[in-house]
Enzyme design. Sequence first.
Site, short mmCIF file in Angstrom:
data_model
loop_
_atom_site.label_atom_id
_atom_site.label_comp_id
_atom_site.label_asym_id
_atom_site.label_seq_id
_atom_site.Cartn_x
_atom_site.Cartn_y
_atom_site.Cartn_z
N GLU B 85 1.04 27.57 30.80
CA GLU B 85 1.91 28.72 31.56
C GLU B 85 2.82 29.59 30.29
O GLU B 85 3.73 30.16 30.61
CB GLU B 85 2.48 28.51 32.71
CG GLU B 85 3.59 27.27 32.46
CD GLU B 85 4.17 27.26 34.15
OE1 GLU B 85 3.61 26.29 34.65
OE2 GLU B 85 5.20 27.57 34.27
N CYS B 117 1.36 24.24 36.59
CA CYS B 117 1.15 22.97 35.93
C CYS B 117 -0.21 22.31 36.14
O CYS B 117 -0.59 21.28 35.52
CB CYS B 117 2.09 21.88 36.20
SG CYS B 117 3.84 22.42 35.88
N HIS B 239 0.96 14.37 38.69
CA HIS B 239 1.79 15.49 37.97
C HIS B 239 3.36 14.69 38.20
O HIS B 239 3.76 14.40 39.22
CB HIS B 239 1.65 16.62 38.41
CG HIS B 239 2.52 17.83 37.97
ND1 HIS B 239 2.62 17.94 36.85
CD2 HIS B 239 3.47 18.54 38.68
CE1 HIS B 239 3.57 18.92 36.60
NE2 HIS B 239 4.16 19.19 37.45
#
Lengths: 133, 350
Positions: B85, B117, B239
């Site tokens: 990003e 993400c 994550h």
Amino acid sequence: MSHRSSVPLAWRRFEARYRLVGNRCLTCGTIYFPPKAICPKCRRKGKLEKYQLKGEGKIHTYTIIHAAPSGFEKRVPYCIAIIELDEGPKVLGEVVGDLTLLDIGARVRAVFRKIYEDGEDGIIHYGLKWELV
Amino acid sequence: MKTDGKSGIVGYGCYVPMYRIKVEEIASVWGEDPERIKKGLLVEEKAVAGDDEDTATIAVEAAKNALKRACINPDDIGAIYVGSESHPYVVKPTATIVGEALGVGNSYTAADLEFACKAGTAGIQMCLGLVSSGMIDYGLAIGADTAQGAPGDALEYTAASGGAAFVIGRKNVLAKIIATASYSSDTPDFWRRPMQHYPRHAARFTGEPAYFRHIGGAVKLLLEETNLSISDFDKVVFHMPNGKFPLRMAKMLGIEKEKLADGFVVSKVGNTYSGSSLLGLCATLDKAKPKELILLASFGSGAGSDAFAIEVTDLIEEKRDLAPTFERYLNRKIYISYAKYAKMRGKLKD
């Protein structure tokens, strides 16, 4: 303030700037970086082919830049060195990493970094810098 | 999603910039209590890219390491996908910069991906599809970011820089990807509009309806598809937007927290956005043993999660030492002040 450079000129040099591709004379065996148009030793008897350098070497000599050219002002102080590559050629470049290790003869390896930007709306120039190992 | 059962990771590599800033240093600028933040986020320090580093340079260094472990020629690569990003250009692909820097030649397909993400794991799935269908021999999937967090925002303690790259192929795999499953929905928990330097987030809304629902959903789908049970997995990577979320996710799914330990990179590196779960996978592979089963689940705001069941093969032993490990990058560090951090990350404007 930053300078504007030629996009086609930068593009033609990507192979050398991004990947350290030089050339070698098949007649005398000399390795060149940046690549030469003709072998200065063999002249018309020379025959050059592409040669991939490994990207490892040592610091031949260095200086610390405090008064930078335009486009590099925000990086001061930074180290510019002549690197003696393991294959022989000497190249000029910036040394990065833990500069407390900086010394003549110190080992370095090539790392891919941003070199400069043509302002906020121009292209970004990438290339190799030399990290102390 | 069905895979051919043979394709997987042929090579992996990571890159973490050498600069670090401690939570104490950031907290001192904003008058916050560092101990409360460290306890709340389970993050002690984060990795910061130098001013000559960006997503492209991080992606190239990680990919070079992945190629070393893959033991293939760069021109064997038929696809490059870079998930981030923080692509350096809005228009002009990072993936072709990577291709040129690696010497992949010109016979490859490429694109930049964005899914907050989780764009890196989306790239792995795309490569897996191309490889297992026989369209290409090898694909390169990268997740890399120089994550943005507005000065004074809670994100500033975690938003970090780093990345990881994976060569996906059918031959000489060091880890087979047995199955993958995704869970996606339109959930605006975190976003960044055009021309904005920093993202915005919906604070607590990023938890239950976003992170936990999507990772939980993807893992459930993965288990249904594979007929595996959660206890079959030896190592787990989720994550890591902070340290608390993955630990709570593990607890909700009945996973012992020890199984997260090898890939728990967030406390010393921060949240490297698209690089986060993939850096965790690299750190896990660095210590993995043959036959171990790894559960990987990414999360991308907006929102979605990609889950993978990964089985380590015997080749891990001989390929592991062909490139620097995550720990080597972790230990190579220089601490910086907030002022230097602000200069490096372009937070000082004329």
